[in-house]
Motif scaffolding. Structure first.
Motif, PDB file in Angstrom:
ATOM      1  N   GLU A 120     -20.089  19.202  50.375  1.00 37.80           N
ATOM      2  CA  GLU A 120     -20.332  20.036  49.208  1.00 37.80           C
ATOM      3  C   GLU A 120     -19.311  19.654  48.159  1.00 37.80           C
ATOM      4  OE1 GLU A 120     -20.108  24.156  50.196  1.00 37.80           O
ATOM      5  OE2 GLU A 120     -21.854  24.084  51.498  1.00 37.80           O
ATOM      6  N   GLY A 121     -19.713  19.763  46.913  1.00 39.70           N
ATOM      7  CA  GLY A 121     -18.766  19.436  45.862  1.00 39.70           C
ATOM      8  C   GLY A 121     -19.327  19.717  44.498  1.00 39.70           C
ATOM      9  N   ASN A 122     -18.526  19.441  43.505  1.00 36.67           N
ATOM     10  CA  ASN A 122     -18.888  19.675  42.112  1.00 36.67           C
ATOM     11  C   ASN A 122     -19.335  18.369  41.475  1.00 36.67           C
ATOM     12  OD1 ASN A 122     -18.199  22.468  42.097  1.00 36.67           O
ATOM     13  ND2 ASN A 122     -16.055  21.860  42.119  1.00 36.67           N
ATOM     14  N   LEU A 123     -20.585  18.363  41.032  1.00 36.77           N
ATOM     15  CA  LEU A 123     -21.162  17.223  40.338  1.00 36.77           C
ATOM     16  C   LEU A 123     -21.226  17.559  38.855  1.00 36.77           C
ATOM     17  CD1 LEU A 123     -22.648  14.458  40.348  1.00 36.77           C
ATOM     18  CD2 LEU A 123     -24.768  15.737  40.716  1.00 36.77           C
ATOM     19  N   THR A 124     -20.669  16.678  38.031  1.00 39.44           N
ATOM     20  CA  THR A 124     -20.710  16.868  36.581  1.00 39.44           C
ATOM     21  C   THR A 124     -21.531  15.752  35.966  1.00 39.44           C
ATOM     22  OG1 THR A 124     -18.546  17.928  36.587  1.00 39.44           O
ATOM     23  CG2 THR A 124     -19.345  17.101  34.477  1.00 39.44           C
ATOM     24  N   MET A 125     -22.606  16.153  35.279  1.00 42.60           N
ATOM     25  CA  MET A 125     -23.466  15.222  34.539  1.00 42.60           C
ATOM     26  C   MET A 125     -23.885  15.911  33.259  1.00 42.60           C
ATOM     27  SD  MET A 125     -26.251  13.264  36.965  1.00 42.60           S
ATOM     28  CE  MET A 125     -27.021  14.746  37.566  1.00 42.60           C
ATOM     29  N   HIS A 126     -23.965  15.148  32.202  1.00 44.51           N
ATOM     30  CA  HIS A 126     -24.505  15.659  30.951  1.00 44.51           C
ATOM     31  C   HIS A 126     -23.719  16.886  30.471  1.00 44.51           C
ATOM     32  CE1 HIS A 126     -28.049  16.863  28.298  1.00 44.51           C
ATOM     33  NE2 HIS A 126     -27.833  15.588  28.008  1.00 44.51           N
TER      34      HIS A 126
END
Length: 191
Positions: A120-126
């Motif tokens: 699990e983790g934090n995905l940053t896009m856009h």
């Protein structure tokens, strides 16, 4: 007194190393970051990011509780069609002029079976950060025959929704699916 201070810093250094463990660097020549979407509800279109980097930090040999960090250059998106790639880089989708990278940092890496993990983790896009969960298969370790370094292999897969990141917000799901399949195969080198 000086001996006590030196001893304290030595213990602090050892505990810091034990807490964070070994760093594993991505072997870029043996790694792919791929995705797939459904086009017009009848076929899959696959693509990848040509430029990305990742590292794993793990205090455990079995990688339980490892920390994974990944960065990809959105401008390196490749679907084997220059016109489509240009459209994906435009404000209609990724808007690389404003948001040139995607990043992921794990918050949890848990063993769920023999060589199977959930990350699990934090995905940053856009410009948007969301928590995602992906499946990981640990393919094991080996000693590279030429470099004599320890390598580890992983396969990561999962699904996310492009709408969660406001990517292609004006493009209907009947044209390009909202669901995006992620698939990554990668080797990491210890040390």
């Amino acid at each position: 007194m000086k001996k006590n201070i030196v001893f304290f810093f030595l213990l602090l250094s050892l505990s810091f190393h034990a807490s964070f463990g070994q760093t594993w660097s991505l072997d870029k020549s043996h790694a792919k970051l791929e995705f797939s979407v459904t086009h017009l509800m009848v076929s899959n279109v696959e693509g990848n990011f040509k430029s990305f980097d990742a590292k794993i930090t793990s205090a455990q040999d079995d990688f339980s509780n490892a920390v994974i960090e990944l960065t990809a250059d959105i401008n390196s998106i490749n679907t084997d069609d220059d016109q489509r790639d240009g459209h994906l880089k435009s404000p209609d989708f990724f808007d690389v002029a404003k948001f040139s990278t995607l990043t992921f940092k794990s918050t949890s890496f848990k063993k769920v079976g023999d060589k199977k993990y959930k990350v699990e983790g934090n995905l940053t896009m856009h410009g948007i950060t969301k928590k995602v969960e992906l499946d990981v298969t640990f393919n094991g370790t080996a000693i590279h025959p030429y470099t004599k370094k320890t390598i580890a292999g992983f396969k990561v897969s999962g699904k996310l929704k492009r709408s969660d990141f406001a990517i292609g917000a004006t493009v209907p799901g009947a044209v390009v699916s909202d669901e995006v399949e992620i698939s990554t195969n990668a080797e990491f080198v210890k040390g």
